[in-house]
Design a protein around this motif. Structure first.
Motif, PDB file in Angstrom:
ATOM      1  N   GLN A   1       0.807  -1.219   0.000  1.00 41.55           N
ATOM      2  CA  GLN A   1       0.000   0.000   0.000  1.00 41.55           C
ATOM      3  C   GLN A   1       0.841   1.271   0.000  1.00 41.55           C
ATOM      4  OE1 GLN A   1      -0.019  -2.311   2.366  1.00 41.55           O
ATOM      5  NE2 GLN A   1       0.477  -1.346   4.335  1.00 41.55           N
TER       6      GLN A   1
ATOM      7  N   LEU B   1       1.804   2.094  -3.552  1.00 35.87           N
ATOM      8  CA  LEU B   1       0.656   2.677  -4.238  1.00 35.87           C
ATOM      9  C   LEU B   1       0.442   4.128  -3.804  1.00 35.87           C
ATOM     10  CD1 LEU B   1      -1.855  -0.316  -4.006  1.00 35.87           C
ATOM     11  CD2 LEU B   1      -0.302   0.253  -5.889  1.00 35.87           C
ATOM     12  N   LYS B   2       0.541   4.380  -2.507  1.00 29.90           N
ATOM     13  CA  LYS B   2       0.364   5.741  -2.002  1.00 29.90           C
ATOM     14  C   LYS B   2       1.402   6.685  -2.599  1.00 29.90           C
ATOM     15  CE  LYS B   2       0.400   8.553   2.233  1.00 29.90           C
ATOM     16  NZ  LYS B   2       1.370   9.527   1.667  1.00 29.90           N
TER      17      LYS B   2
ATOM     18  N   ASP C   1      -6.236  -0.646  -6.619  1.00 27.04           N
ATOM     19  CA  ASP C   1      -5.868  -1.012  -5.253  1.00 27.04           C
ATOM     20  C   ASP C   1      -5.433  -2.469  -5.194  1.00 27.04           C
ATOM     21  OD1 ASP C   1      -5.489  -1.201  -2.554  1.00 27.04           O
ATOM     22  OD2 ASP C   1      -7.421  -0.323  -1.999  1.00 27.04           O
TER      23      ASP C   1
ATOM     24  N   CYS D   1      -5.541  -4.012  -1.709  1.00 23.71           N
ATOM     25  CA  CYS D   1      -6.841  -4.575  -1.336  1.00 23.71           C
ATOM     26  C   CYS D   1      -7.042  -5.938  -1.991  1.00 23.71           C
ATOM     27  CB  CYS D   1      -7.959  -3.622  -1.742  1.00 23.71           C
ATOM     28  SG  CYS D   1      -9.620  -4.230  -1.404  1.00 23.71           S
TER      29      CYS D   1
ATOM     30  N   GLU E   1      -4.828   0.941   7.515  1.00 21.20           N
ATOM     31  CA  GLU E   1      -4.031   1.430   6.382  1.00 21.20           C
ATOM     32  C   GLU E   1      -3.208   0.341   5.701  1.00 21.20           C
ATOM     33  OE1 GLU E   1      -1.840   4.957   7.380  1.00 21.20           O
ATOM     34  OE2 GLU E   1      -3.656   6.152   7.532  1.00 21.20           O
TER      35      GLU E   1
ATOM     36  N   MET F   1      -4.458  -1.124   2.981  1.00 17.63           N
ATOM     37  CA  MET F   1      -4.984  -1.080   1.621  1.00 17.63           C
ATOM     38  C   MET F   1      -5.036   0.377   1.193  1.00 17.63           C
ATOM     39  SD  MET F   1      -8.225  -3.669   2.046  1.00 17.63           S
ATOM     40  CE  MET F   1      -8.159  -5.011   3.258  1.00 17.63           C
ATOM     41  N   LEU F   2      -4.998   0.613  -0.106  1.00 20.46           N
ATOM     42  CA  LEU F   2      -5.009   1.990  -0.584  1.00 20.46           C
ATOM     43  C   LEU F   2      -6.320   2.687  -0.240  1.00 20.46           C
ATOM     44  CD1 LEU F   2      -3.585   4.256  -2.131  1.00 20.46           C
ATOM     45  CD2 LEU F   2      -4.562   3.319  -4.248  1.00 20.46           C
ATOM     46  N   TRP F   3      -7.458   1.976  -0.299  1.00 21.75           N
ATOM     47  CA  TRP F   3      -8.739   2.649  -0.029  1.00 21.75           C
ATOM     48  C   TRP F   3      -8.816   3.159   1.405  1.00 21.75           C
ATOM     49  CZ3 TRP F   3     -12.068   1.580   3.826  1.00 21.75           C
ATOM     50  CH2 TRP F   3     -12.116   0.284   4.355  1.00 21.75           C
TER      51      TRP F   3
ATOM     52  N   ALA G   1      -8.588   5.300  -4.740  1.00 21.66           N
ATOM     53  CA  ALA G   1      -8.436   3.852  -4.857  1.00 21.66           C
ATOM     54  C   ALA G   1      -9.498   3.281  -5.783  1.00 21.66           C
ATOM     55  CB  ALA G   1      -8.541   3.201  -3.479  1.00 21.66           C
TER      56      ALA G   1
ATOM     57  N   THR H   1     -10.857  -0.163  -6.699  1.00 24.04           N
ATOM     58  CA  THR H   1     -10.797  -1.520  -6.171  1.00 24.04           C
ATOM     59  C   THR H   1     -11.255  -2.530  -7.218  1.00 24.04           C
ATOM     60  OG1 THR H   1     -12.968  -1.142  -5.171  1.00 24.04           O
ATOM     61  CG2 THR H   1     -11.045  -0.834  -3.758  1.00 24.04           C
TER      62      THR H   1
ATOM     63  N   GLY I   1     -13.804   3.353  -1.928  1.00 22.10           N
ATOM     64  CA  GLY I   1     -13.080   3.099  -3.160  1.00 22.10           C
ATOM     65  C   GLY I   1     -14.054   3.039  -4.324  1.00 22.10           C
TER      66      GLY I   1
END
Length: 486
Positions: A278, A281-282, A294, A297, A318, A320-322, A329, A331, A371
């Protein structure tokens, strides 16, 4: 009779204790046969009254090696009315340009970006998906149904050019793209100067794909033709009616180029950063200012449902990106790569896809949380899944709203409450991966209200007390989604 009395006393004491102490309790439910089944539709609210303007889902409108060849746009065209009625507000199409493998190309070996099915090259006039006219017809049909159309953009690598000597590599490379060599449109002709290495840059990012023909966005000519010119690839696709972009394999080029594309041409965008971390991705979202798929996720769902058979990680903060950027995000539970068995052994495929048995559980999670969700064509069009996915999309587009509270996240159970807002009641999701039906005492936002399972997996209709306390149920290896009844 003794067993019935024993269970009755046990259940009564348990629920009473939960209510009296305002704590939540869980137990196996031995009377599941009385609680499973279809809820009568007249017991449920009409969810269309809660349809949210900020809701919607994206349909990935293809899978790997779609059939029939040369008629895929027409195939999708026939689905648009149904998808629109189900609550789909965007469709994602494969890369539209002519690929090096011609009629066999899925678009990920781009040769001529401006040939969307009208030039005789690479062994075909039409792309694998159809003609330019059929593409434009599909886009118009989508727009008529208030559905945006997203183009897959492959701007990291090229394929199918002519052989030429590359002095930067001191070898011959298939890097000549002109009217006679894979670029019949004559627009955005390329040669070795436009790939890495070159006079402007040695390389781009580390995760290269087809490194000899890795497009160099540091070269002004490349940027101009891809998105800066008034007759660029981006502007051409906008003229066809595309409303946004899915950027393929963004690990191979810097995120600043996605930002530059979006700043120039606008539209919805999402990047494919194929990474389950994650934080990766962030960081990419921060740098590109674009939403991302995501994958964190996706892999948490695969790990919890399939690999580890333990839902505890779904409750972690935190991971997962969502959970970090709910508005950034996108998903998903499956895509053309995760469902593609080509060049994968059984173990690799299993660890990079969510099992058939757990698909609906994954969709229930995705379509009740934050998401922007993506539904995969083969899942939606699978008659075994379709009614449930259509129902879950309606739930997502209506009562899956408000603040999220995770009530329970343990080995077998995951329970999440959405607060709703205003007149919207919200919901409670109950996932149960044990073999036995389970019940759990929860405190809801609804007082003295009868509740029902909008997932249609339990026919039980309990009533909350004055403080909102109630016992909810979930069948074994299944889920329920609770909200107020009529």
């Amino acid at each position: 009779m003794k067993e019935f009395i024993k269970h009755f006393i046990k259940s009564t004491l348990l629920v009473s204790a939960c209510s009296a102490l305002f704590i939540s309790c869980s137990e196996d439910d031995d009377s599941s046969n009385n609680q499973e089944g279809i809820v009568q539709e007249d017991a449920k609210l009409d969810l269309t009254q809660f349809t949210r303007s900020d809701a919607g889902v994206m349909m990935q409108a293809f899978y790997w090696n779609v059939e029939p060849k040369f008629a895929w746009y027409d195939e999708v065209n026939d689905k648009i009315d149904d998808w629109a009625a189900s609550g789909v507000n965007r469709i994602w199409l494969p890369a539209p340009g002519k690929g090096a493998s011609g009629g066999f190309s899925m678009g990920y070996d781009p040769s001529d970006y401006f040939d969307v099915g009208e030039f005789d090259q690479q062994g075909t006039v039409e792309t694998r998906f159809g003609s330019r006219a059929e593409l434009e017809s599909l886009i118009q049909k989508s727009h008529d149904n208030n559905i945006e159309v997203i183009a897959d953009i492959v701007m990291g690598h090229n394929s199918g050019g002519g052989l030429q000597y590359n002095p930067f590599r001191n070898e011959e490379v298939y890097s000549l793209f002109n009217e006679e060599n894979g670029n019949a449109s004559g627009k955005f002709n390329r040669d070795f100067n436009h790939f890495h290495p070159n006079e402007f840059a040695e390389r781009d990012e580390e995760a290269l794909f087809f490194s000899e023909t890795d497009l160099s966005h540091a070269v002004p000519y490349v940027r101009e033709w891809l998105w800066e010119r008034d007759d660029s690839v981006a502007e051409f696709y906008k003229s066809l009616g595309f409303d946004g972009w899915r950027f393929d394999y963004v690990k191979s080029f810097a995120p600043k180029w996605v930002k530059a594309w979006n700043d120039k041409v606008g539209g919805f965008s999402v990047g494919e950063n194929f990474d389950g971390n994650q934080q990766v991705l962030k960081d990419w979202v921060d740098a590109s200012e674009s939403p991302a798929f995501d994958f964190a996720c996706f892999y948490r769902l695969e790990e919890t449902l399939d690999r580890n058979k333990d839902l505890t990680a779904l409750g972690e903060a935190e991971n997962m990106l969502w959970k970090i950027y709910p508005d950034k995000a996108v998903t998903f539970t499956a895509n053309h790569d995760t469902e593609n068995r080509e060049n994968k052994d059984e173990e690799d495929f299993k660890n990079n896809s969510i099992s058939y048995a757990n698909k609906l559980m994954a969709y229930a999670y995705m379509l009740t949380h934050d998401g922007y969700p993506t539904v995969f064509y083969l899942d939606y069009e699978n008659e075994s899944f379709k009614p449930q996915i259509k129902n879950l999309i309606q739930i997502h587009n209506s009562i899956a709203t408000g603040a999220i509270e995770i009530i329970e996240a343990s080995k077998d159970e995951y329970i999440m409450k959405r607060a709703g807002n205003g007149d919207n009641p919200g919901l409670i999701l109950y996932m149960n991966i044990s073999n036995n039906a389970k019940q759990y005492g929860v405190t809801t936002n609804w007082s003295n209200a009868k509740i029902v399972d909008y997932a249609n997996n339990s026919r039980y209709t309990p009533t909350t007390d004055g403080s909102g306390n109630v016992t909810i149920y979930a069948p074994g290896n299944s889920f329920s989604i609770w909200s107020i009844a009529k």
